[in-house]
Design a protein around this motif. Structure first.
Motif, PDB file in Angstrom:
ATOM      1  N   UNK A  59       0.858  -1.187   0.000  1.00 29.72           N
ATOM      2  CA  UNK A  59       0.000   0.000   0.000  1.00 29.72           C
ATOM      3  C   UNK A  59       0.890   1.230   0.000  1.00 29.72           C
ATOM      4  N   UNK A  60       0.311   2.358  -0.363  1.00 28.58           N
ATOM      5  CA  UNK A  60       1.055   3.614  -0.317  1.00 28.58           C
ATOM      6  C   UNK A  60       0.301   4.589   0.583  1.00 28.58           C
ATOM      7  N   UNK A  61       1.036   5.221   1.492  1.00 26.57           N
ATOM      8  CA  UNK A  61       0.392   6.156   2.411  1.00 26.57           C
ATOM      9  C   UNK A  61       1.378   6.687   3.428  1.00 26.57           C
ATOM     10  N   UNK A  62       0.878   7.578   4.274  1.00 29.00           N
ATOM     11  CA  UNK A  62       1.736   8.193   5.298  1.00 29.00           C
ATOM     12  C   UNK A  62       1.099   8.042   6.677  1.00 29.00           C
ATOM     13  N   UNK A  63       1.872   7.483   7.580  1.00 27.61           N
ATOM     14  CA  UNK A  63       1.499   7.290   8.983  1.00 27.61           C
ATOM     15  C   UNK A  63       1.373   8.663   9.662  1.00 27.61           C
ATOM     16  N   UNK A  64       0.475   8.795  10.646  1.00 30.78           N
ATOM     17  CA  UNK A  64       0.331  10.102  11.318  1.00 30.78           C
ATOM     18  C   UNK A  64       1.621  10.659  11.928  1.00 30.78           C
ATOM     19  N   UNK A  65       2.590   9.804  12.256  1.00 24.28           N
ATOM     20  CA  UNK A  65       3.858  10.307  12.811  1.00 24.28           C
ATOM     21  C   UNK A  65       4.731  10.952  11.735  1.00 24.28           C
ATOM     22  N   UNK A  66       4.408  10.691  10.468  1.00 23.27           N
ATOM     23  CA  UNK A  66       5.257  11.175   9.372  1.00 23.27           C
ATOM     24  C   UNK A  66       4.533  12.152   8.448  1.00 23.27           C
ATOM     25  N   UNK A  74       4.155  11.811  -4.729  1.00 20.02           N
ATOM     26  CA  UNK A  74       4.771  10.535  -4.382  1.00 20.02           C
ATOM     27  C   UNK A  74       3.705   9.430  -4.357  1.00 20.02           C
ATOM     28  N   UNK A  75       2.512   9.762  -3.864  1.00 15.76           N
ATOM     29  CA  UNK A  75       1.405   8.797  -3.864  1.00 15.76           C
ATOM     30  C   UNK A  75       1.082   8.386  -5.306  1.00 15.76           C
ATOM     31  N   UNK A  76       1.000   9.382  -6.177  1.00 21.08           N
ATOM     32  CA  UNK A  76       0.689   9.125  -7.591  1.00 21.08           C
ATOM     33  C   UNK A  76       1.740   8.230  -8.246  1.00 21.08           C
ATOM     34  N   UNK A  77       2.987   8.422  -7.836  1.00 19.68           N
ATOM     35  CA  UNK A  77       4.097   7.676  -8.432  1.00 19.68           C
ATOM     36  C   UNK A  77       3.941   6.163  -8.211  1.00 19.68           C
ATOM     37  N   UNK A  78       3.429   5.781  -7.039  1.00 20.15           N
ATOM     38  CA  UNK A  78       3.357   4.357  -6.694  1.00 20.15           C
ATOM     39  C   UNK A  78       1.974   3.730  -6.877  1.00 20.15           C
ATOM     40  N   UNK A  79       0.922   4.539  -6.861  1.00 17.89           N
ATOM     41  CA  UNK A  79      -0.429   3.977  -6.751  1.00 17.89           C
ATOM     42  C   UNK A  79      -0.841   3.135  -7.962  1.00 17.89           C
ATOM     43  N   UNK A  80      -0.258   3.397  -9.128  1.00 22.17           N
ATOM     44  CA  UNK A  80      -0.658   2.640 -10.312  1.00 22.17           C
ATOM     45  C   UNK A  80       0.130   1.352 -10.513  1.00 22.17           C
ATOM     46  N   UNK A  81       1.051   1.086  -9.597  1.00 19.42           N
ATOM     47  CA  UNK A  81       1.774  -0.192  -9.670  1.00 19.42           C
ATOM     48  C   UNK A  81       0.750  -1.323  -9.503  1.00 19.42           C
ATOM     49  N   UNK A  82       0.827  -2.381 -10.318  1.00 12.82           N
ATOM     50  CA  UNK A  82      -0.189  -3.453 -10.237  1.00 12.82           C
ATOM     51  C   UNK A  82      -0.278  -4.154  -8.884  1.00 12.82           C
TER      52      UNK A  82
END
Length: 262
Positions: A59-66, A74-82
């Motif tokens: 999954x792609x995302x950011x934890x509340x600590x970060x 950056x989300x867009x860069x990874x989200x389309x990976x199969x």
């Protein structure tokens, strides 16, 4: 068959023996793994593992600590990976707020903004959410309802046993149960487990953290989902086979890509 819906296999604690960790889990019936996104720096490792193993997704995302790292590009860069099948882990965590009142208010505001942004992003790309909630049940529930997160649904990772969150089952949310259930001080979770609709139960480890009994104090790993399954079966008074079947079917409903695994 068990699916570990939350394991940080991209963590540096696994750098030296990740292949044996995955193969050991596979040999014990753990047939699916989902690596949540928490920190963009770890994503290349998650992608590498997902490309190497048919059973591994991320999954792609950011934890509340970060939250300061949050970047939609950056989300867009990874989200389309199969092999990218979810958004998160994202959410609210009020456990480590700054002591200064002004800073505390600012941090909560920023956490909410980044959380909402990731909910909207998930709806845009039509992927379920992995939600992190700590000491923030009221605000988290309100945001998930107000921003119509049920459109994509998701999992309340490491469910914190808050009765206040149970109504989210009606909003397409599942409840991730991990090693905490086996802890001696998990009375609240033990009491609330039977109240969770069975068609909304998922198993996870949060490896390398929250190692279940009898391995507390050691590094956690996906194979240890078997101890979580055993404890659920004891508490719900159903067979371990039934627990595995229920939670695997649920994982396949929420994360459709797991349906190809058997």
């Amino acid at each position: 068959m068990i699916i570990d819906t939350h394991c940080h296999l991209d963590n540096k604690q696994y750098y030296e023996d990740i292949d044996s960790v995955i193969l050991n889990a596979l040999s014990h019936g753990v047939k699916g793994f989902l690596i949540p996104g928490a920190d963009f720096n770890d994503l290349p490792k998650a992608v590498e593992l997902a490309e190497k193993y048919n059973e591994v997704y991320f999954a792609v995302g950011i934890h509340p600590y970060d939250i300061d790292m949050y970047n939609e590009e950056m989300m867009e860069k990874y989200v389309n990976h199969p092999k990218c099948i979810a958004i998160g882990e994202c959410g609210l965590d009020y456990y480590r707020l700054p002591e200064d009142e002004k800073e505390k208010i600012e941090n909560i505001k920023k956490q909410k903004e980044v959380f909402i942004s990731q909910i909207e992003f998930a709806k845009k790309v039509k992927k379920p959410l992995i939600i992190h909630i700590r000491d923030a049940s009221n605000d988290s529930r309100q945001i998930l309802i107000d921003y119509n997160a049920k459109e994509v649904g998701g999992v309340l990772h490491c469910f914190n046993a808050s009765e206040h969150l149970l109504p989210l089952a009606e909003h397409n949310f599942y409840f991730g149960i991990g090693g905490v259930l086996t802890f001696k001080n998990a009375k609240k979770l033990v009491e609330i487990l039977p109240k969770i609709p069975r068609d909304k139960l998922l198993i996870e480890t949060d490896a390398p953290y929250l190692t279940p009994h009898p391995h507390r104090g050691e590094r956690n790993e996906p194979y240890y989902t078997v101890f979580v399954s055993k404890k659920i079966s004891e508490l719900l008074q159903v067979s371990e086979e039934e627990v595995e079947q229920i939670t695997t079917n649920n994982a396949k409903k929420l994360f459709k890509e797991f349906s190809s695994l058997s």
